[in-house]
Design a protein around this motif. Structure first.
Motif, mmCIF file in Angstrom:
data_model
loop_
_atom_site.group_PDB
_atom_site.id
_atom_site.type_symbol
_atom_site.label_atom_id
_atom_site.label_comp_id
_atom_site.label_asym_id
_atom_site.label_seq_id
_atom_site.Cartn_x
_atom_site.Cartn_y
_atom_site.Cartn_z
ATOM 1 N N GLY A 31 -28.424 31.395 -46.889
ATOM 2 C CA GLY A 31 -28.258 32.329 -48.016
ATOM 3 C C GLY A 31 -29.563 32.702 -48.701
ATOM 4 N N SER A 62 -32.627 34.792 -50.259
ATOM 5 C CA SER A 62 -32.683 36.104 -50.895
ATOM 6 C C SER A 62 -33.989 36.818 -50.524
ATOM 7 N N THR A 106 -23.154 33.010 -45.171
ATOM 8 C CA THR A 106 -22.783 34.076 -46.107
ATOM 9 C C THR A 106 -23.400 33.891 -47.487
ATOM 10 N N ARG A 107 -23.748 32.633 -47.799
ATOM 11 C CA ARG A 107 -24.390 32.352 -49.088
ATOM 12 C C ARG A 107 -25.105 31.005 -48.963
#
Ligand code: UDP
Ligand code: MG
Length: 309
Positions: free
Chosen positions: A44, A46, A71-72
């Motif tokens: 996940g 960023s 997914t995260r």
């Protein structure tokens, strides 16, 4: 040719993944005897971690790169789990993406494995002692005191597991898997390699103090129910103290001439017992929360995308 999978969780490590890929390619090039499946698990991120894996880590003669995008952020342990369950190699090595775990040790792993060792652990030597290492030492002392599973201080998620071990490990369906402890309990022939941890290549640690405390609590409560017995022992100790105090009170009432009803002693007993009860409730609470999560049996991670480079 035998294949070795290398599982690397990466959380905002765009500056490190390519360097690790290059160093590992060099190791396998030099070995020339094994193929490598390098699995990056993007936990996940960023930043551009996943893009970097996709674009900067092409296939080489001995190494093929796979990027798994979760997914995260599911946390280091779950990212490791995702990678281990995905891996197809005859052995699986797990390591960090920040190059603190020297890639060159991989050849030592492989030679031990080829000589028949099913689990190869690494132990970090503590030379310069800083705050983080002190807390980690304390953590291992605590875990070894509180649980029947012995974990070497300085052991990290930098190890090799044979395919047989991985298949057995996959049968552990528990939520919040604590790999460091579980692997110790698996049996098999296990050996240890000592190494000197390097400095982080780029960026900062992704382990916040809160994440470390959570890991420590998971560690203790997933390996042992001894803390629950503490509750009983403390309970008994407090009852004993209470009874001794009662004897004194009766003695004072009948034999001492002036007894002033003591506010302070009443308060201290109330506070002590209150504190002990809160502590015990807290310990029980942690175990109940583990049951709570276990019973839901939610997946430990969700995969969004898999790419082969
Ligand atoms: N990591 C992860 N998810 C997280 C936190 C960390 O996948 O939520 C990865 C991180 O990218 C690194 C490894 O776990 O590859 C170890 O983290 P870090 O180096 O920050 O920990 P430290 O070495 O400081 O204990
Ligand atoms: Mg690190």
């Amino acid at each position: 040719m035998k294949k070795v999978s290398i599982v690397v969780p990466a959380y905002n490590e765009s500056e490190n993944v390519q360097e690790l890929y290059l160093r590992l390619s060099a190791v396998f090039e030099k070995l020339g005897t094994h193929a490598c499946e390098l699995i990056f698990v993007d936990d996940g991120s960023s930043d551009k971690t996943f893009e970097t894996i996709q674009t900067k880590c092409p296939r080489t003669k001995f190494l093929e790169c796979v990027g798994i995008k979760l997914t995260r952020n599911f946390g280091h342990q779950n990212a490791l789990r995702a990678g281990i369950e995905f891996a197809t190699g005859d052995a699986v090595i797990t390591m960090d993406s920040d190059l603190q775990h020297p890639p060159e040790l991989v050849s030592e792993f492989i030679s031990k494995w080829e000589s028949g060792v099913k689990i190869v652990h690494t132990i970090r030597s503590y030379h310069q002692v800083n705050f983080k290492q002190l807390t980690s030492l304390f953590f291992y002392k605590m875990i070894n005191f509180l649980s029947p599973t012995f974990i070497y201080p300085g052991i990290a998620d930098f190890r090799l597991l044979d395919r047989d071990v991985v298949e057995n490990l996959k049968r552990f369906k528990e939520y919040d898997l604590f790999l460091r402890g579980i692997v110790q309990t698996l049996g098999y022939r296990q050996e240890y390699i000592k190494y000197e941890a390097a400095e982080r290549f780029k960026g900062e640690t992704k382990f916040t103090p809160l994440k470390m405390v959570k890991l420590a609590l998971t560690g203790v409560t997933s390996l042992s129910t001894i803390p629950l017995y503490f509750a009983i022992v403390t309970g008994f100790a407090v009852i004993l103290l209470g009874m001794l105090y009662l004897v004194y009170i009766l003695y004072a009432k009948f034999f001492l001439s002036s007894v002033i009803p003591g506010w302070s002693s009443v308060m201290s007993v109330v506070l002590l017992i209150g504190g002990v009860q809160m502590l015990i409730l807290g310990i029980i609470g942690i175990y109940i929360s583990r049951i709570f999560w276990e019973i839901k049996s939610r997946p430990a991670y969700l995969i969004e995308q898999v790419v082969r480079c």
